[in-house]
Design an enzyme around this catalytic site. Structure first.
Site, mmCIF file in Angstrom:
data_model
loop_
_atom_site.group_PDB
_atom_site.id
_atom_site.type_symbol
_atom_site.label_atom_id
_atom_site.label_comp_id
_atom_site.label_asym_id
_atom_site.label_seq_id
_atom_site.Cartn_x
_atom_site.Cartn_y
_atom_site.Cartn_z
ATOM 1 N N PHE A 41 -2.950 3.689 15.582
ATOM 2 C CA PHE A 41 -3.276 4.721 14.600
ATOM 3 C C PHE A 41 -4.461 4.225 13.778
ATOM 4 O O PHE A 41 -4.629 3.015 13.609
ATOM 5 C CB PHE A 41 -2.086 4.985 13.672
ATOM 6 C CG PHE A 41 -1.235 6.134 14.137
ATOM 7 C CD1 PHE A 41 -0.492 6.021 15.295
ATOM 8 C CD2 PHE A 41 -1.195 7.319 13.423
ATOM 9 C CE1 PHE A 41 0.289 7.079 15.744
ATOM 10 C CE2 PHE A 41 -0.421 8.394 13.861
ATOM 11 C CZ PHE A 41 0.313 8.266 15.021
ATOM 12 N N ASN A 70 0.845 -1.204 0.000
ATOM 13 C CA ASN A 70 0.000 0.000 0.000
ATOM 14 C C ASN A 70 0.874 1.245 0.000
ATOM 15 O O ASN A 70 2.109 1.154 -0.013
ATOM 16 C CB ASN A 70 -0.965 -0.029 1.195
ATOM 17 C CG ASN A 70 -0.219 -0.080 2.505
ATOM 18 O OD1 ASN A 70 0.519 0.842 2.838
ATOM 19 N ND2 ASN A 70 -0.381 -1.174 3.254
HETATM 20 N N1 CTP Z 1 -2.816 -2.852 12.809
HETATM 21 C C1 CTP Z 1 -1.987 -3.908 13.155
HETATM 22 N N2 CTP Z 1 -2.102 -5.103 12.523
HETATM 23 C C2 CTP Z 1 -3.021 -5.293 11.557
HETATM 24 C C3 CTP Z 1 -3.871 -4.230 11.183
HETATM 25 C C4 CTP Z 1 -3.727 -3.019 11.825
HETATM 26 O O1 CTP Z 1 -1.119 -3.722 14.037
HETATM 27 N N3 CTP Z 1 -3.112 -6.471 10.963
HETATM 28 C C5 CTP Z 1 -2.697 -1.590 13.524
HETATM 29 C C6 CTP Z 1 -2.217 -0.421 12.715
HETATM 30 O O2 CTP Z 1 -0.799 -0.308 12.774
HETATM 31 C C7 CTP Z 1 -2.928 0.742 13.363
HETATM 32 C C8 CTP Z 1 -4.237 0.148 13.818
HETATM 33 O O3 CTP Z 1 -4.009 -1.247 13.940
HETATM 34 O O4 CTP Z 1 -2.252 1.179 14.516
HETATM 35 C C9 CTP Z 1 -5.408 0.393 12.920
HETATM 36 O O5 CTP Z 1 -5.095 0.068 11.588
HETATM 37 P P1 CTP Z 1 -6.153 0.293 10.423
HETATM 38 O O6 CTP Z 1 -5.570 -0.255 9.153
HETATM 39 O O7 CTP Z 1 -6.649 1.699 10.437
HETATM 40 O O8 CTP Z 1 -7.350 -0.591 10.924
HETATM 41 P P2 CTP Z 1 -7.792 -2.047 10.665
HETATM 42 O O9 CTP Z 1 -7.651 -2.797 11.936
HETATM 43 O O10 CTP Z 1 -7.088 -2.631 9.486
HETATM 44 O O11 CTP Z 1 -9.342 -1.832 10.390
HETATM 45 P P3 CTP Z 1 -10.118 -1.399 9.048
HETATM 46 O O12 CTP Z 1 -9.268 -1.844 7.898
HETATM 47 O O13 CTP Z 1 -11.391 -2.107 9.172
HETATM 48 O O14 CTP Z 1 -10.277 0.097 9.126
#
Ligand code: CTP
Length: 408
Positions: free
Chosen positions: A332, A213
């Site tokens: 975040f 990404n």
């Molecule tokens: N995060 C993580 N591991 C994952 C997904 C997310 O540690 N597999 C952490 C990110 O680093 C961030 C937070 O969780 O601190 C939120 O990430 P985000 O991508 O905004 O959320 P998601 O959990 O992926 O939810 P969604 O895609 O439904 O918004």
């Protein structure tokens, strides 16, 4: 506001080929907002002219304790009275030896001895040949000036002017600028160990393709830098990004979410704060092909199956240390809409005391950002600013919550 705004720095040059770097350092300090007064030893003037340093600093350079320009004829006293710090770069073996012994037969060493040590710190950037740097006499002198309160900023490693290779090069001007800026930051995270994830992850489809990404990693790198400036020991687990490692930060490069989870799990037991800024891929191909997937000739794309990646933040937040706040977890949330509602629900879903929301597509790759802090007691906006300024504010918010034991 510039990082060194309002700071007055006395920049001392002693003899060494690294004096050529001090011209650039002087420029960088001024660019960062400082005023700079240059003091040079006679040996330094063999390598760099006072004219160059005067033109860059916009102030007359001082080189002699017998200089009659000062009305009271006491340059060695006057020069440090308004200073916020004295930085000696380069500091030669000879100058460090003089400082260790309290010798005062030139203006620079005399001025250092005469400075009000309790309010004018002394920073030293040594520069010398590797044998000189390793010599027991230099080791003793460096230890002595440190014991006397000076901050020795370390040396670089690499090719030396003499043709040898090793430790003893003066740090680069940009590194020294960062050290001076860091020196003035409040040490609100002293004694803490901060673990940060940053950047995207890369999930392989086959040996030549994968899913990733647009996360640049800049926010996470800024947080790692700000935490280190605040006195913390910092480990940065970075996905594939091409950013320089902040000074003093331990960096672990990873590719996939599973690699990132393994690195984070290995370092979490020693950490007291975990900040997850990484844009972890939500899914990975279920079976990455060991060889390059070829077109089948019939125009049919390959059928890819996906599995969900582990949630690294939630895993740590819901561990025993995460739940007890021995590991203070910060998440975040990069959202495209409904920032407040999404951030609030994400905070609860992940089980973290503090969640930081931002509008993802607006911030990816940019140098600035705006943040929304969400915790149990409510929300707080950090308005648009550079990512480094925001990172410093966030570090202060985290430090406050740790010190007051604020709980979600
Ligand atoms: N995060 C993580 N591991 C994952 C997904 C997310 O540690 N597999 C952490 C990110 O680093 C961030 C937070 O969780 O601190 C939120 O990430 P985000 O991508 O905004 O959320 P998601 O959990 O992926 O939810 P969604 O895609 O439904 O918004």
């Amino acid at each position: 506001m510039k990082d060194l705004a309002g700071k007055h720095i006395v920049l001392g040059l002693s003899g060494g080929i690294a004096c050529y770097k001090s011209a650039e350092l002087c420029r960088l300090l001024i660019k960062a907002g400082a005023t700079v007064q240059v003091v040079m030893t006679q040996a330094a003037e063999q390598f760099m002219t006072p004219v160059t340093m005067q033109a860059l600093s916009q102030r007359p350079v001082y080189g002699s304790q017998w200089d009659t320009r000062a009305a009271n004829n006491m340059a060695h006293i006057n020069l440090t009275r308004e200073a916020d710090a004295v930085l000696i770069a380069p500091a030669s073996a000879d100058l460090i030896a003089k400082l260790a012994q309290g010798q005062t037969d030139d203006l620079l060493s005399l001025m250092c001895l005469a400075r009000p040590a309790e309010r004018v710190p002394l920073l030293i950037a040594p520069a010398m040949n590797r044998e000189m740097w390793q010599h027991p006499a230099t080791r003793r002198n460096v230890a002595q000036v440190q014991a006397d309160g000076a901050r020795v900023l370390g040396v670089g490693h690499g090719d030396q002017a003499c043709g040898e290779t090793g430790d003893g090069r003066m740090l680069e001007p940009l590194e020294l600028q960062d050290e001076v800026i860091a020196f003035f930051q409040p040490k609100v995270l002293a004694g803490q160990h901060v673990l940060v994830t940053a950047g995207p992850t890369y999930e392989a489809i086959d040996p030549v393709r994968g899913i990733t990404n647009l996360s640049s990693g800049k926010m996470g790198f800024a947080i790692a830098r700000a935490a280190r400036e605040a006195g913390a020991e910092v480990t940065l687990v970075a996905g594939p990004v091409s950013l320089p490692t902040p000074r003093g930060v331990k960096r672990i490069d990873v590719k996939s979410a599973l690699d990132m989870l393994a690195a984070v799990t290995a370092h979490a037991p020693l950490a007291s704060v975990f900040v997850a800024t990484s844009a972890v891929a939500d899914w990975r191909p279920a079976n990455a092909s060991a060889s390059k997937i070829k077109k089948d000739g019939n125009g049919q794309p390959p059928e890819l199956q996906f599995v969900e990646n582990p949630d690294i933040l939630a895993t740590l937040a819901q561990s025993e240390r995460g739940r007890s706040r021995a590991l203070f977890c910060v998440g975040f949330a990069a959202e495209s809409h409904d920032l407040l509602a999404n951030a609030q629900s994400k905070r609860l879903r992940k089980g973290v005391p503090l969640l930081v929301g931002n509008i993802g597509p607006d911030t990816f790759g940019q140098d600035d950002n705006a943040l929304l802090l969400v915790d149990e007691s409510g929300t707080r906006e950090l308005s648009r600013d550079s990512k480094l300024s925001l990172a410093r504010k966030l570090v202060a918010e985290i430090a406050y919550r740790i010190s007051t034991g604020a709980k979600p």
